[in-house]
Design a protein around this motif. Structure first.
Motif, short mmCIF file in Angstrom:
data_model
loop_
_atom_site.label_atom_id
_atom_site.label_comp_id
_atom_site.label_asym_id
_atom_site.label_seq_id
_atom_site.Cartn_x
_atom_site.Cartn_y
_atom_site.Cartn_z
N LYS A 162 1.93 8.82 -1.54
CA LYS A 162 2.72 8.13 -2.79
C LYS A 162 4.03 7.99 -2.50
O LYS A 162 4.58 6.97 -2.78
CB LYS A 162 2.63 9.23 -3.91
CG LYS A 162 1.42 9.47 -4.90
CD LYS A 162 1.36 9.81 -6.26
CE LYS A 162 1.90 8.96 -7.26
NZ LYS A 162 2.03 9.27 -8.58
N ASN A 163 4.62 9.07 -1.95
CA ASN A 163 6.19 8.74 -1.70
C ASN A 163 6.57 9.82 -0.57
O ASN A 163 5.93 10.90 -0.26
CB ASN A 163 7.19 8.75 -2.89
CG ASN A 163 6.86 9.98 -3.71
OD1 ASN A 163 7.16 11.22 -3.01
ND2 ASN A 163 6.57 9.85 -4.85
N LEU A 164 7.50 9.66 0.13
CA LEU A 164 8.51 10.41 0.96
C LEU A 164 9.80 10.66 0.35
O LEU A 164 10.50 9.71 0.28
CB LEU A 164 8.57 9.83 2.46
CG LEU A 164 7.22 9.72 3.36
CD1 LEU A 164 7.57 8.93 4.35
CD2 LEU A 164 6.75 11.11 3.60
N TYR A 197 11.24 6.92 0.13
CA TYR A 197 10.04 5.89 0.41
C TYR A 197 9.11 5.87 -0.43
O TYR A 197 8.22 6.76 -0.27
CB TYR A 197 9.80 6.01 2.13
CG TYR A 197 8.94 4.70 2.59
CD1 TYR A 197 9.55 3.68 3.15
CD2 TYR A 197 7.65 4.68 2.34
CE1 TYR A 197 8.69 2.60 3.58
CE2 TYR A 197 6.88 3.80 2.82
CZ TYR A 197 7.41 2.54 3.34
OH TYR A 197 6.74 1.68 3.97
N SER A 198 8.87 4.78 -1.12
CA SER A 198 7.57 4.78 -2.15
C SER A 198 6.91 3.51 -1.80
O SER A 198 5.79 3.14 -2.86
CB SER A 198 8.18 4.75 -3.55
OG SER A 198 8.83 3.93 -3.72
N ASP A 199 7.07 2.64 -0.73
CA ASP A 199 6.11 1.60 -0.55
C ASP A 199 4.78 1.85 -0.16
O ASP A 199 4.53 2.99 0.24
CB ASP A 199 6.91 0.64 0.55
CG ASP A 199 8.25 0.01 -0.01
OD1 ASP A 199 8.57 0.13 -0.96
OD2 ASP A 199 8.84 -0.87 1.12
N PRO A 200 3.87 0.90 -0.24
CA PRO A 200 2.58 1.24 0.10
C PRO A 200 2.53 1.67 1.62
O PRO A 200 3.26 1.12 2.42
CB PRO A 200 1.57 -0.03 -0.26
CG PRO A 200 2.71 -0.70 -1.41
CD PRO A 200 3.99 -0.45 -0.97
N LEU A 201 1.49 2.39 1.88
CA LEU A 201 1.65 2.96 3.51
C LEU A 201 0.54 1.95 4.05
O LEU A 201 -0.56 2.10 3.49
CB LEU A 201 1.17 4.49 3.31
CG LEU A 201 1.39 5.12 4.87
CD1 LEU A 201 2.47 5.18 5.52
CD2 LEU A 201 0.39 6.38 4.87
N HIS A 204 -2.01 1.16 9.38
CA HIS A 204 -1.71 1.47 10.85
C HIS A 204 -0.68 2.60 10.76
O HIS A 204 0.16 2.90 11.92
CB HIS A 204 -1.05 0.40 11.48
CG HIS A 204 -0.04 -0.33 10.97
ND1 HIS A 204 -0.17 -1.37 10.11
CD2 HIS A 204 1.47 -0.16 10.86
CE1 HIS A 204 1.02 -2.03 9.65
NE2 HIS A 204 1.74 -1.00 10.08
N GLY A 205 -0.18 3.27 9.47
CA GLY A 205 0.70 4.25 9.50
C GLY A 205 2.07 3.79 9.22
O GLY A 205 2.16 2.59 8.93
N LEU A 206 3.23 4.28 9.35
CA LEU A 206 4.55 4.07 9.24
C LEU A 206 5.29 3.59 10.45
O LEU A 206 5.63 4.67 11.12
CB LEU A 206 5.22 4.95 8.23
CG LEU A 206 6.46 4.81 7.69
CD1 LEU A 206 6.49 3.48 7.08
CD2 LEU A 206 7.19 5.62 6.91
N THR A 207 5.41 2.62 10.76
CA THR A 207 6.19 2.17 11.95
C THR A 207 7.67 2.35 11.93
O THR A 207 8.12 2.46 10.61
CB THR A 207 5.88 0.94 12.55
OG1 THR A 207 6.47 0.06 11.83
CG2 THR A 207 4.35 0.79 12.71
N THR A 300 0.74 8.36 11.65
CA THR A 300 0.46 7.62 13.00
C THR A 300 -0.77 6.61 12.60
O THR A 300 -1.32 6.61 11.56
CB THR A 300 -0.34 8.58 14.34
OG1 THR A 300 -1.26 9.33 13.72
CG2 THR A 300 0.94 9.51 14.38
N PRO A 301 -1.11 5.67 13.62
CA PRO A 301 -2.13 4.45 13.44
C PRO A 301 -3.33 4.90 13.29
O PRO A 301 -4.13 4.26 12.63
CB PRO A 301 -1.76 3.83 14.60
CG PRO A 301 -0.52 4.08 15.35
CD PRO A 301 -0.32 5.64 14.85
N ASP A 302 -3.63 6.26 13.64
CA ASP A 302 -5.15 6.54 13.24
C ASP A 302 -5.09 7.59 11.98
O ASP A 302 -6.11 8.27 11.98
CB ASP A 302 -5.70 7.59 14.47
CG ASP A 302 -4.84 8.68 14.65
OD1 ASP A 302 -3.66 9.01 14.15
OD2 ASP A 302 -5.45 9.71 15.40
#
Length: 387
Positions: A162-164, A197-201, A204-207, A300-302
């Motif tokens: 949901k958010n960070l 940070y509340s944008d959609p995740l 591939h994770g959060l780069t 992470t991407p996985d």
């Protein structure tokens, strides 16, 4: 795994000119990595799962045979194809899969085969032939990979992102549950000191690039990407109080300057795991939560959520009165240690990965190298799955 990884560049001094057809010549700038193929025949690679290798070898053989049957621009000669076929069979055997029954073992054999089977006048017929021979293996491997992914993600973190709330600089935020039905939280004090940070995740994770673009849109819309990245990094750095934590952030973030570094998972410091309004100091509420913040988080991407903790002496010891020279010491506390490992167990059961570093080891001369080596192995393990 990319098929190019099965080849190595040919040193310029020994480049040979290879004849393809009358009047056509090509400079051969690569050669099959024979040692790698031999290694695959006798066992798995230390850094590549057999499933990834099998898919790539299937794709390599498919592409090379199709090239031989159409434009004659294949990358391997007869001996190399024969070796690749043997490696392919060995890897499939280790996976317990049936190997394709090829009626030829190299390009010359394929040439003879299509002439005997009325395919001389049709490129499409030759393509269809290779697809019929290797297509079922590729499809079986794809299905096996899907099963592996589903099994891996089934054991991942419970719940949805949901958010960070992270990287508070100065007084820490105070958080309330604004809407218990929707599980919406709100920062009612010191909201300007932290990041949310509340944008959609993304899948591939959060780069780092994704996080920089979010910062750029929210804080510095007129800045270019590099300038925004620098400003974000400086804020993240200021949120850390200890030298060992700063060493972790600085060492990891140096990777962002490498080629494609902005596509690496963002290292997020001081992330609120939960907010506990009942302080442990009061002792009045047995339900008080031990750990409210994570030192670092990687998405992470996985689809893994990786927690990295840097432990100072206060994590496992109680502070004594300063000695006559003003120096502070700590006494080991079984209670503090038990609380710490109990929280680790809870997070692991919830699907998080947790890695701990002692603050002392990161203040040594080789502290940065320890961190760098750790992240190299960690990122290799949690890289984006190959299609």
């Amino acid at each position: 795994m990319d098929t190019d990884e099965f080849f190595r560049s040919t040193p310029e001094a020994i480049v040979e000119w290879s004849h393809l057809r009358p009047g056509e010549w090509v400079c051969q700038l690569w050669e099959l990595d024979v040692e790698l193929m031999e290694e695959l025949r006798f066992g798995p690679l230390p850094s590549r799962p057999d499933l990834d290798v099998a898919l790539s070898l299937t794709r390599l053989l498919h592409e090379d045979f199709v090239s031989r049957g159409t434009h004659h621009d294949e990358r391997m000669n007869d001996e190399e194809v024969a070796l690749a076929v043997k490696a392919h069979r060995a890897v499939l055997d280790r996976l317990g899969m049936e190997t394709p029954k090829l009626p030829f073992r190299h390009h010359s054999g394929f040439f003879d085969y299509w002439r005997k089977n009325d395919m001389s006048g049709s490129w499409q017929a030759r393509r269809d032939c290779i697809e019929e021979l290797l297509g079922p293996t590729r499809e079986a491997l794809d299905e096996l990979r899907e099963i592996e992914y589903e099994q891996r993600f089934k054991n991942g973190p419970r719940g949805t992102f949901k958010n960070l709330i992270f990287a508070a600089v100065g007084p820490k935020p105070k958080i309330v549950l604004r809407d218990a039905v929707n599980n919406d939280v709100e920062i009612v004090q010191n909201a300007d000191n932290c990041l949310v940070y509340s944008d959609p995740l993304p899948a591939h994770g959060l780069t780092w690039r994704q996080l920089v673009r979010w910062w750029q849109a929210d804080r510095t819309p007129s800045a270019d990407e590099r300038t925004a990245a620098d400003a974000l990094y400086r804020h993240l750095y200021r949120s850390l109080d200890s030298l060992p934590e700063q060493t972790v952030l600085h060492t990891y973030c140096a990777r962002y300057a490498e080629p494609d570094g902005f596509e690496l998972p963002a290292l997020i410091p001081q992330v609120y795991l939960h907010y506990d309004p009942y302080t442990r100091k009061s002792g009045a509420h047995s339900g008080a939560l031990y750990r409210q913040r994570m030192d670092f988080l990687l998405l992470t991407p996985d689809r893994s959520r990786i927690v990295i903790e840097v432990d100072g002496a206060h994590h496992y010891g109680t502070k004594n009165k300063p000695d006559t020279k003003g120096r502070s010491t700590y006494t080991a506390s079984p209670e503090l240690y038990s609380e710490m490992v109990a929280e680790d167990r809870r997070l692991r059961l919830a699907g998080y990965e947790i890695y701990r570093f002692g603050g002392w080891e990161l203040t040594r001369p080789n502290g940065s190298q320890i961190i760098s080596d750790f992240f190299t192995e960690l990122l290799a393990r949690h890289k984006k799955p190959t299609p």
